[in-house]
Motif scaffolding. Structure first.
Motif, PDB file in Angstrom:
ATOM      1  N   ARG A   1     -22.654 -48.365 -29.261  1.00 34.05           N
ATOM      2  CA  ARG A   1     -22.820 -47.031 -29.854  1.00 34.05           C
ATOM      3  C   ARG A   1     -23.061 -47.130 -31.359  1.00 34.05           C
ATOM      4  O   ARG A   1     -23.838 -46.361 -31.931  1.00 34.05           O
ATOM      5  N   TYR A   2     -22.390 -48.076 -32.003  1.00 34.93           N
ATOM      6  CA  TYR A   2     -22.641 -48.288 -33.428  1.00 34.93           C
ATOM      7  C   TYR A   2     -24.075 -48.773 -33.640  1.00 34.93           C
ATOM      8  O   TYR A   2     -24.773 -48.310 -34.566  1.00 34.93           O
ATOM      9  N   LEU A   3     -24.542 -49.689 -32.801  1.00 35.34           N
ATOM     10  CA  LEU A   3     -25.906 -50.200 -32.924  1.00 35.34           C
ATOM     11  C   LEU A   3     -26.928 -49.102 -32.676  1.00 35.34           C
ATOM     12  O   LEU A   3     -28.011 -49.106 -33.265  1.00 35.34           O
ATOM     13  N   LYS A   4     -26.596 -48.156 -31.793  1.00 37.38           N
ATOM     14  CA  LYS A   4     -27.512 -47.050 -31.518  1.00 37.38           C
ATOM     15  C   LYS A   4     -27.804 -46.249 -32.786  1.00 37.38           C
ATOM     16  O   LYS A   4     -28.932 -45.798 -33.010  1.00 37.38           O
ATOM     17  N   GLY A   5     -26.811 -46.079 -33.631  1.00 37.43           N
ATOM     18  CA  GLY A   5     -27.011 -45.326 -34.860  1.00 37.43           C
ATOM     19  C   GLY A   5     -27.579 -46.130 -36.007  1.00 37.43           C
ATOM     20  O   GLY A   5     -27.917 -45.574 -37.064  1.00 37.43           O
TER      21      GLY A   5
END
Length: 394
Positions: A211-215
């Protein structure tokens, strides 16, 4: 009935997610690799610390060093250097023995994307990040501000995760992603320690990383033309971080001319009896890395004139490096003490205290609040690309 032979695979390609056909091309290259005589003619000399880096010194004293190239691979190996004439001679020598193609400036190599800017380079792995998110079916997930929450705890107890293969595949891909995303090193290090005993809670933490990588899909490392060549190392440790073994976690980051060149986030192999001990052992490991980098730069005739510096945020550990009288209290870390203390006493190394809020290596030892995490990430020169793309998060 004989089965058709299966093409051999390459560990680097398996970790980076490349397909079998590319691995087959690597195997084909290995069968037609140049002989030692051909390489000896092209290389002239090799670095003792890294045999993959040729090194020349001309009659005028100018130094040339670069990464060798072989373009029979599906993704050509980059050739970079500081003397175009030497590179041209090197490529011509190899071209006499086997077919190669000069692809000019490096733009893409094994998932690594290179963008040239007026001030230097921007390196990222956005395409590879999207591939990981697609594989995990999380491309539409809600972004997170940090890779881990501040209250994340990792223990073996819990409901077992049913699909161990999927977990290991995602974590293995994340390990390759750390090449250009050192800010997720601590999080990936934590989820990698439980590959033998997976739980549902562990997979939730993996999803948090995704989820962090998605942003931050387009984020990468910025390298700017240096105005100085000082070699500085930041060293930090989190005492007794592991809840099950009480081993400490340590990390370091190395900057050459203000650019990040080396980093690490690991668990210490033994239990430390005090925070001072864990911090001092971390400084000793950081020193070993600095010594190696110093010797490599010396071979490449690029050794900075200034003395190397280690920055630590623990007053007691810093005091040990400066005061020989305190040796009585350091007998249990005797080897680390003498290794570090002798370099300081000989004037080859400087140790300084740095406030915790300026301790860059803090991001490698614990999960940080959002504001502190973003500040450390900026100090590592990790951020969005120097140009705007549709959908970028800034």
């Amino acid at each position: 009935m004989n089965r058709p032979s299966r093409p051999p695979t390459c560990q680097l390609c398996r970790k980076s997610g490349h397909n079998a056909s590319q691995c087959y091309h690597l195997a084909s290259y290995a069968a037609t690799a140049p002989s030692e005589e051909h390489l000896a003619q092209a290389f002239h000399a090799q670095c003792q610390l890294d045999p993959n880096v040729p090194d020349w010194t001309s009659d005028t004293g100018a130094s040339s060093h670069m990464l060798p190239s072989n373009s029979t691979l599906p993704n050509a190996t980059p050739t970079q250097g500081n003397q175009p004439s030497t590179i041209t001679s090197f490529v011509s020598c190899l071209n006499k023995e086997f077919a190669i193609k000069d692809l000019r400036k490096l733009n893409y190599f094994l998932g690594l994307e290179v963008t040239y800017t007026p001030h230097g380079l921007f390196l990222n792995q956005s395409k590879y990040t999207i591939d990981i998110l697609n594989r995990a079916k999380m491309l539409d997930a809600k972004p997170a501000q940090t890779p881990l929450s501040t209250n994340a705890n990792f223990v073996s107890a819990g409901d077992p995760f049913p699909d161990a293969t999927h977990y290991r595949s995602i974590v293995g891909a994340l390990q390759y992603l750390m090449i250009m995303r050192p800010n997720i090193s601590y999080a990936v290090n934590q989820v990698s320690q439980f590959l033998h005993a997976l739980t549902v809670a562990h997979f939730q933490e993996v999803k948090r990383i995704l989820r962090y990588l998605k942003g931050t899909i387009a984020f990468g490392l910025h390298y700017r033309r240096p105005t100085h060549t000082t070699l500085i190392g930041y060293s930090d440790a989190d005492w007794a971080r592991c809840l099950e073994t009480r081993h400490s976690t340590y990390g370091y980051s190395m900057f050459l001319g203000g650019n990040l060149i080396s980093w690490s986030a690991k668990k210490q192999p033994t239990v430390a009896r005090s925070s001072c001990e864990s911090e001092y052992r971390a400084m000793a490991n950081t020193t070993a890395e600095i010594v190696w980098i110093t010797h490599l730069l010396q071979e490449l005739h690029a050794l900075p004139q200034e003395r190397q510096t280690i920055l630590c945020d623990n007053q007691s550990a810093h005091f040990l490096t400066q005061n020989p009288v305190s040796h009585k209290r350091a007998k249990h870390i005797d080897l680390d003490y003498h290794f570090l203390r002798e370099l300081v006493a000989a004037g080859k190394l400087i140790t300084k205290f740095v406030p915790t809020k300026l301790q860059v290596a803090d991001i490698f030892t614990k999960s940080l609040p959002s504001s502190q995490f973003c500040a450390s990430r900026d100090m590592l020169c990790i951020g969005p690309p120097p140009f705007s793309l549709p959908g970028d998060v800034r």
